[in-house]
Design a protein around this motif. Structure first.
Motif, PDB file in Angstrom:
ATOM      1  N   LYS A 296       0.929  -1.347   0.049  1.00  0.00           N
ATOM      2  CA  LYS A 296       0.025  -0.071  -0.070  1.00  0.00           C
ATOM      3  C   LYS A 296       0.832   1.276  -0.019  1.00  0.00           C
ATOM      4  N   VAL A 297       2.201   1.186   0.010  1.00  0.00           N
ATOM      5  CA  VAL A 297       2.933   2.490  -0.151  1.00  0.00           C
ATOM      6  C   VAL A 297       2.705   3.309  -0.968  1.00  0.00           C
ATOM      7  N   PHE A 298       2.220   3.064  -2.229  1.00  0.00           N
ATOM      8  CA  PHE A 298       2.100   3.964  -3.205  1.00  0.00           C
ATOM      9  C   PHE A 298       0.589   4.174  -3.438  1.00  0.00           C
ATOM     10  N   ALA A 299      -0.351   4.034  -2.461  1.00  0.00           N
ATOM     11  CA  ALA A 299      -1.603   4.097  -2.668  1.00  0.00           C
ATOM     12  C   ALA A 299      -2.100   5.509  -2.647  1.00  0.00           C
ATOM     13  N   ARG A 300      -1.087   6.375  -2.186  1.00  0.00           N
ATOM     14  CA  ARG A 300      -1.595   8.027  -2.286  1.00  0.00           C
ATOM     15  C   ARG A 300      -0.829   8.743  -3.224  1.00  0.00           C
ATOM     16  N   ARG A 301       0.389   8.062  -3.686  1.00  0.00           N
ATOM     17  CA  ARG A 301       1.376   8.961  -4.518  1.00  0.00           C
ATOM     18  C   ARG A 301       2.345   7.696  -5.348  1.00  0.00           C
ATOM     19  N   MET A 302       2.359   8.110  -6.569  1.00  0.00           N
ATOM     20  CA  MET A 302       3.321   7.410  -7.286  1.00  0.00           C
ATOM     21  C   MET A 302       4.807   7.681  -7.082  1.00  0.00           C
ATOM     22  N   PRO A 303       5.822   6.802  -7.124  1.00  0.00           N
ATOM     23  CA  PRO A 303       7.127   7.037  -6.944  1.00  0.00           C
ATOM     24  C   PRO A 303       7.658   7.866  -8.266  1.00  0.00           C
ATOM     25  N   ASN A 304       8.863   8.403  -7.898  1.00  0.00           N
ATOM     26  CA  ASN A 304       9.481   9.095  -9.130  1.00  0.00           C
ATOM     27  C   ASN A 304      11.061   8.793  -8.905  1.00  0.00           C
ATOM     28  N   ASN A 305      11.567   9.626  -9.889  1.00  0.00           N
ATOM     29  CA  ASN A 305      13.255   9.171  -9.973  1.00  0.00           C
ATOM     30  C   ASN A 305      13.977   9.129  -8.678  1.00  0.00           C
ATOM     31  N   ALA A 306      13.495  10.389  -7.825  1.00  0.00           N
ATOM     32  CA  ALA A 306      14.197  10.594  -6.693  1.00  0.00           C
ATOM     33  C   ALA A 306      13.865   9.419  -5.695  1.00  0.00           C
ATOM     34  N   TYR A 307      12.842   9.020  -5.684  1.00  0.00           N
ATOM     35  CA  TYR A 307      12.385   7.774  -4.763  1.00  0.00           C
ATOM     36  C   TYR A 307      13.196   6.479  -5.202  1.00  0.00           C
ATOM     37  N   PHE A 308      13.553   6.264  -6.302  1.00  0.00           N
ATOM     38  CA  PHE A 308      14.272   5.173  -6.833  1.00  0.00           C
ATOM     39  C   PHE A 308      15.644   5.424  -6.467  1.00  0.00           C
ATOM     40  N   MET A 309      15.969   6.602  -6.542  1.00  0.00           N
ATOM     41  CA  MET A 309      17.397   6.931  -6.251  1.00  0.00           C
ATOM     42  C   MET A 309      17.990   6.475  -4.628  1.00  0.00           C
ATOM     43  N   ALA A 310      16.874   6.658  -4.050  1.00  0.00           N
ATOM     44  CA  ALA A 310      17.167   6.580  -2.637  1.00  0.00           C
ATOM     45  C   ALA A 310      17.727   5.185  -2.113  1.00  0.00           C
ATOM     46  N   PHE A 311      17.021   4.054  -3.237  1.00  0.00           N
ATOM     47  CA  PHE A 311      17.288   2.606  -2.970  1.00  0.00           C
ATOM     48  C   PHE A 311      18.772   2.325  -3.699  1.00  0.00           C
ATOM     49  N   GLN A 312      19.199   3.033  -4.425  1.00  0.00           N
ATOM     50  CA  GLN A 312      20.546   3.046  -5.073  1.00  0.00           C
ATOM     51  C   GLN A 312      21.442   3.520  -4.157  1.00  0.00           C
ATOM     52  N   ARG A 313      21.365   4.680  -3.339  1.00  0.00           N
ATOM     53  CA  ARG A 313      21.983   5.321  -2.528  1.00  0.00           C
ATOM     54  C   ARG A 313      22.345   4.439  -1.291  1.00  0.00           C
ATOM     55  N   TYR A 314      21.431   3.783  -0.721  1.00  0.00           N
ATOM     56  CA  TYR A 314      21.673   2.967   0.671  1.00  0.00           C
ATOM     57  C   TYR A 314      21.524   1.558   0.383  1.00  0.00           C
ATOM     58  N   ARG A 315      21.377   0.857  -0.891  1.00  0.00           N
ATOM     59  CA  ARG A 315      21.370  -0.623  -0.924  1.00  0.00           C
ATOM     60  C   ARG A 315      21.977  -1.206  -2.233  1.00  0.00           C
ATOM     61  N   ALA A 316      22.575  -0.282  -3.026  1.00  0.00           N
ATOM     62  CA  ALA A 316      23.042  -0.990  -4.442  1.00  0.00           C
ATOM     63  C   ALA A 316      24.320  -1.810  -4.428  1.00  0.00           C
ATOM     64  N   LYS A 317      25.188  -1.648  -3.264  1.00  0.00           N
ATOM     65  CA  LYS A 317      26.219  -2.266  -3.063  1.00  0.00           C
ATOM     66  C   LYS A 317      26.094  -3.214  -2.064  1.00  0.00           C
ATOM     67  N   GLN A 318      25.046  -3.841  -1.780  1.00  0.00           N
ATOM     68  CA  GLN A 318      24.877  -4.897  -0.741  1.00  0.00           C
ATOM     69  C   GLN A 318      25.480  -6.122  -1.066  1.00  0.00           C
ATOM     70  N   ASN A 319      25.250  -6.460  -2.332  1.00  0.00           N
ATOM     71  CA  ASN A 319      25.912  -7.613  -2.889  1.00  0.00           C
ATOM     72  C   ASN A 319      27.133  -7.828  -2.739  1.00  0.00           C
ATOM     73  N   ILE A 320      27.781  -6.505  -3.175  1.00  0.00           N
ATOM     74  CA  ILE A 320      29.251  -6.579  -3.164  1.00  0.00           C
ATOM     75  C   ILE A 320      29.879  -6.484  -1.746  1.00  0.00           C
ATOM     76  N   PHE A 321      29.336  -5.993  -0.779  1.00  0.00           N
ATOM     77  CA  PHE A 321      29.877  -6.018   0.523  1.00  0.00           C
ATOM     78  C   PHE A 321      29.755  -7.298   0.787  1.00  0.00           C
ATOM     79  N   ASP A 322      28.930  -8.064   0.634  1.00  0.00           N
ATOM     80  CA  ASP A 322      28.601  -9.429   1.060  1.00  0.00           C
ATOM     81  C   ASP A 322      29.354 -10.218   0.913  1.00  0.00           C
TER      82      ASP A 322
END
Length: 347
Positions: A296-322
């Motif tokens: 239900k996270v997008f029930a009120r508002r659809m995501p945009n590029n800035a929203y998707f960029m946050a996941f790149q910022r915090y999680r894109a390197k997790q597999n590399i670190f692992d």
């Protein structure tokens, strides 16, 4: 001679005035942030005052003691920097006190970056004043950027000051609270200039690995607390992985020859909107057994590029670190952290 000194003084004052005019927005922002941080730091009280206060709820005292255990574990077992962080508490009175503003190009997965003296570049900007954040967002929207403002549950002064517990942290479950504390303590241990994606991904990795190890030690590997944390973690990871796949799909769209050669922004918006809609709707194919809110996270508002960029910022390197964590460091988190702390200069 007096005339020469006067000329030098006038020249110096003129240069200073020019610099003030050029950097007036940055100076104004710096003053606003300094005031906000000072208000929090100056009004934070030693945790002992709350622990010794008979009117302070026992349930919250348990959480404060829990944080002290997490803090000591992070120092002793993870090798994070020993400091006075989280030995004080600031009462938020249930209100949000800090927000992050981020932005991205509308047809490119390219973050807006802000430069700060000494600290380097950041792809987000913190605010202790929500209205100020909204005003800046308006200017970014006029520039044609996608934007996002989100509430922040904690922040790090990178070891320069005594970071307090924020009272709203005490509402978190044990695993999420331990993860947050270790995330921020990682920033105070290592924060590389002009490398925000590395910094946030590293803190995310250490926070998650450290929290699980702490819960194992405190409650046992088969405890309800560990099982609850792992279930919540699995749901969060499934959602984050889906958003990262969405990020990659959008990036591929924007880089495609057909999209780049299209001059009609209406058509570009249709391509973009349709793909984002597909990403959101495909969440229905993911099983979230313990946290239905992701559906239900997008029930009120659809995501945009800035929203998707946050996941790149915090999680894109997790597999590399692992992979690095397991293959090079033998799953020894203390060695893993020491390796990066020794390899990279910290602010």
């Amino acid at each position: 001679m007096k005339g020469k000194k006067r000329k030098i003084l006038i020249t110096a004052l003129s240069i200073l005035l020019i610099l003030l005019l050029i950097y007036r927005d940055l100076i104004s922002y710096g003053i606003m942030q300094a005031k906000g941080q000072y208000r929090v730091l100056a009004n934070a009280k030693p945790v002992e005052e709350y622990l010794n206060d008979p009117s302070f709820p026992d349930s919250l005292k348990v959480k404060i003691r829990f944080i002290q255990e997490v803090r000591q574990f992070a120092i002793d077992s993870l090798g994070l920097k020993n400091s006075d962080n989280y030995t004080t508490l600031f009462d938020q009175q249930g209100k949000s006190i800090l927000w992050n503003l981020s932005a991205s190009a509308k047809y490119e997965m390219k973050p807006k970056e802000w430069g700060f003296p000494l600290l380097g570049t950041f792809s987000y900007k913190g605010f202790f004043d929500l209205e100020r954040a909204k005003e800046e967002r308006k200017e970014l929207l006029k520039e044609g950027l996608d934007t996002q403002i989100r509430t922040v549950g904690g922040w790090s002064t990178l070891g320069w000051f005594k970071d307090p517990i924020l009272s709203n942290m005490l509402n978190r479950k044990d695993g999420q609270l331990a993860e947050l504390i270790m995330h921020e303590l990682t920033h105070a241990t290592l924060f590389v200039k002009d490398s925000l994606e590395f910094n946030e991904n590293l803190a995310t990795f250490v926070g998650e690995k450290g929290a699980l190890r702490f819960l194992h030690q405190k409650y046992g590997k088969e405890s309800d607390q560990v099982k609850e944390y792992l279930r919540s973690f699995d749901d969060s990871k499934s959602f984050a992985d889906h958003m990262l796949r969405g990020y990659k799909s959008l990036d591929e769209l924007y880089r495609s020859e057909a999209f780049m050669n299209e001059s009609d922004t209406t058509i570009k918006n249709q391509f973009k909107g349709n793909l984002i809609k597909q990403i959101v709707e495909s969440l229905d194919s993911i099983d979230f057994p313990t946290d239905a809110r992701f559906r239900k996270v997008f029930a009120r508002r659809m995501p945009n590029n800035a929203y998707f960029m946050a996941f790149q910022r915090y999680r894109a390197k997790q597999n590399i670190f692992d992979q690095d964590f397991i293959k090079i460091h033998g799953s020894n988190i203390k060695n893993f952290i020491r390796y990066y702390a020794d390899r990279y200069p910290s602010l």
